[in-house]
Design an enzyme around this catalytic site. Structure first.
Site, mmCIF file in Angstrom:
data_model
loop_
_atom_site.group_PDB
_atom_site.id
_atom_site.type_symbol
_atom_site.label_atom_id
_atom_site.label_comp_id
_atom_site.label_asym_id
_atom_site.label_seq_id
_atom_site.Cartn_x
_atom_site.Cartn_y
_atom_site.Cartn_z
ATOM 1 N N HIS A 177 -8.779 0.425 3.714
ATOM 2 C CA HIS A 177 -7.581 0.468 4.514
ATOM 3 C C HIS A 177 -7.949 0.841 6.158
ATOM 4 O O HIS A 177 -9.039 1.289 6.417
ATOM 5 C CB HIS A 177 -6.851 1.845 4.330
ATOM 6 C CG HIS A 177 -6.168 1.767 2.919
ATOM 7 N ND1 HIS A 177 -4.882 1.133 2.370
ATOM 8 C CD2 HIS A 177 -6.601 2.375 1.553
ATOM 9 C CE1 HIS A 177 -4.891 1.206 1.173
ATOM 10 N NE2 HIS A 177 -5.943 2.034 0.662
ATOM 11 N N GLU B 69 -12.472 0.173 -9.069
ATOM 12 C CA GLU B 69 -13.093 -0.943 -8.825
ATOM 13 C C GLU B 69 -14.836 -0.431 -8.515
ATOM 14 O O GLU B 69 -15.481 -1.494 -8.466
ATOM 15 C CB GLU B 69 -12.571 -1.492 -7.473
ATOM 16 C CG GLU B 69 -11.393 -2.395 -8.112
ATOM 17 C CD GLU B 69 -10.172 -1.557 -7.687
ATOM 18 O OE1 GLU B 69 -10.106 -0.440 -7.773
ATOM 19 O OE2 GLU B 69 -9.148 -2.279 -7.808
ATOM 20 N N GLU C 39 -6.318 -8.210 12.920
ATOM 21 C CA GLU C 39 -6.067 -8.521 11.756
ATOM 22 C C GLU C 39 -6.693 -9.912 11.072
ATOM 23 O O GLU C 39 -6.838 -10.649 12.068
ATOM 24 C CB GLU C 39 -4.865 -8.219 11.487
ATOM 25 C CG GLU C 39 -4.112 -7.024 11.626
ATOM 26 C CD GLU C 39 -4.625 -5.826 10.362
ATOM 27 O OE1 GLU C 39 -5.407 -6.011 9.788
ATOM 28 O OE2 GLU C 39 -4.010 -4.765 10.545
#
Length: 487
Positions: A168, A232, A288
């Protein structure tokens, strides 16, 4: 090849054996915008504004304001490097990850001293300050603040006790505070934080920085391939053939990656929201993956930091949001997921998948499909629909035949120019949820879009109709070994 890879330092050693894949500099660099500004020209690639290029990874040995610290950027900003670090061919990456998901190797708790805890800084120490302890770069002058872009966030669900790792965006907000942004409904730790908040409890969390690249790639899998409750880290274990080692945190009830370069220990506070740019007031967050600087959120959760631990002479690892590094981390797991889903539905038809750089690894996929019989006509479009149904962030899919290199966008566009007619080979699906970071997914762009994040998904079918395959044979050249003429 050198010794096996199990942490960042062994990954660096592997790159040192590969000519042109790693560069270092002793020239001092300012982590505030300058570091990323330099790497834009050296090797960022991806959707970064041109001029940029795919180039070597880079280590800055002298970082202003952080004596003794080093910063590495671009480790995964090349598919060739990722393949070398995961011990396979570049075109086999998606398939290797798919097999790893099906044969997970869960993490284990280390029995020895954790390398990540060689040096310990506790929040109650008088000189504790995240801004000084962690050399987190500010990517551009518009950023909300210093960002940790490659922090492996690890937490445990309050009800089930099952753990998960995700990445994140984390912005340093104060000497012992970090903001963490959760895309609504997108990541597992967000669901854990929501449940902890419902219970009125904090959510312990560890943030491991500078780890085995197998962990960074594996952590980017998403549902339905890895549903809530799937750790994961087990993908990284499968990729390496041995479990990832964890250690118990010193100040919170959570575990961290034992051989990480840095670990931040903290708790997500319930009922607290912070404005991401509360210190800078720029109105922006950070660059981003689509290539634009995203708006600052006023709904970020707050992490109260309890400690920072690190290895001796630590190496901070970072990435640029729109760079080729994001393409690798987001795109390769998506390739694996699409391949696995279509392979189960129609075995042997989908030869490969590429989530191309132009889509940041998320918006665009190229599916290389083989029609084995007349009854396969139309199945290529079914494969595209399967991919769309599972991965909401996909916006465009290109379908190509098995003689087209799906990893070469020039070859893909060649197929579009010679095997495609716009009036019959475009399939549009309007009004479908996509990704809010695409600025064109907005009602102000088109009246057909009802809400931000809604898009028209499109399939470009550049495959030859099965009945016409004989008319579309590419020019056949003699097979030779060119080495004889190249000496």
């Amino acid at each position: 090849m050198s010794e096996k890879i199990n942490d960042l330092r062994s990954a660096i050693k592997r790159l040192e054996e590969m000519p042109g894949q790693l560069t270092r500099t002793d020239v001092e660099v300012d982590p505030r915008a300058e570091l990323s500004g330099v790497y834009r020209y050296v090797g960022a690639g991806g959707t970064v504004m041109r001029p940029t290029k795919e180039g070597p990874a880079m280590i800055f040995n002298h970082v202003k304001g952080h004596p003794g610290a080093r910063v590495m950027i671009g480790l995964l900003a090349s598919r060739k490097r990722v393949a070398a670090l995961l011990d396979c061919a570049p075109e086999e990456l998606g398939k290797k990850l798919y097999r790893s998901v099906d044969k997970p190797v869960p993490p284990v708790l280390t029995q020895g001293a954790a390398l990540c805890q060689q040096v310990v800084h506790r929040a109650e120490d008088a000189d504790f300050d995240l801004n000084k302890l962690v050399p987190a770069p500010t990517n551009t002058p518009d950023d909300a603040g210093p960002y940790i872009t490659l922090g492996m966030c690890y937490a445990t669900h309050p009800d089930t006790g099952l753990s998960d790792v995700t990445i994140h965006r984390l912005c340093i907000q104060g000497k012992d505070e970090l903001s963490i942004f959760f895309t609504p409904g997108a990541r597992h730790i967000g669901a854990m934080a929501e449940r902890a908040e419902e219970l009125g409890r904090t959510l312990p969390i560890s943030i491991s920085i500078g780890v085995d690249p197998a962990i960074e790639i594996g952590s980017c899998f998403e549902p339905p391939t890895t549903p809530l409750g799937y750790d994961e880290l087990a993908v990284a274990g499968a990729l390496r053939g041995e479990p990832v080692e964890l250690c118990q945190c010193l100040t919170v009830n959570e575990r961290a990656i034992a051989n990480a370069e840095y670990v931040i220990e903290g708790e997500i506070l319930p009922g607290v929201r912070v404005k991401e740019d509360q210190n800078s007031h720029t109105g922006y967050a950070m660059p981003e993956f689509p290539g634009y600087t995203g708006p600052a959120s006023d709904q970020c959760r707050l992490i109260k930091v309890k400690a920072v631990t690190h290895r001796e002479n630590p190496i901070m690892q970072t990435c640029i949001g729109p760079s080729e590094e994001h393409v690798s981390m987001a795109g390769i797991p998506t390739e694996a997921s699409i391949y696995g889903m279509v392979e189960k539905a129609m075995p042997g038809r989908l030869k490969n998948v590429y989530c191309a750089s132009a889509g940041g690894g998320k918006y665009m996929a190229v599916l290389q499909f083989q029609k084995l019989s007349a009854s396969d006509e139309g199945r290529q479009r079914q494969a595209a629909l399967l991919a769309f149904s599972a991965f909401s962030e996909l916006k465009h899919i290109f379908l190509v035949d098995e003689d087209v290199d799906c990893f070469d966008m020039n070859d893909v566009l060649w197929a579009m120019n010679t095997r495609f007619q716009g009036d019959q080979d475009i399939i549009t699906i309007p009004g479908v949820r996509c990704h809010p970071l695409d600025p064109s997914n907005d009602p102000v762009y088109s009246a057909s879009i009802r809400d931000r994040g809604i898009a028209c998904k499109t399939v470009f079918d550049c495959t030859v109709p099965f009945a016409l395959k004989d008319r579309f044979r590419r020019a056949r050249f003699m097979e030779t070994d060119p080495e004889r003429w190249m000496n």
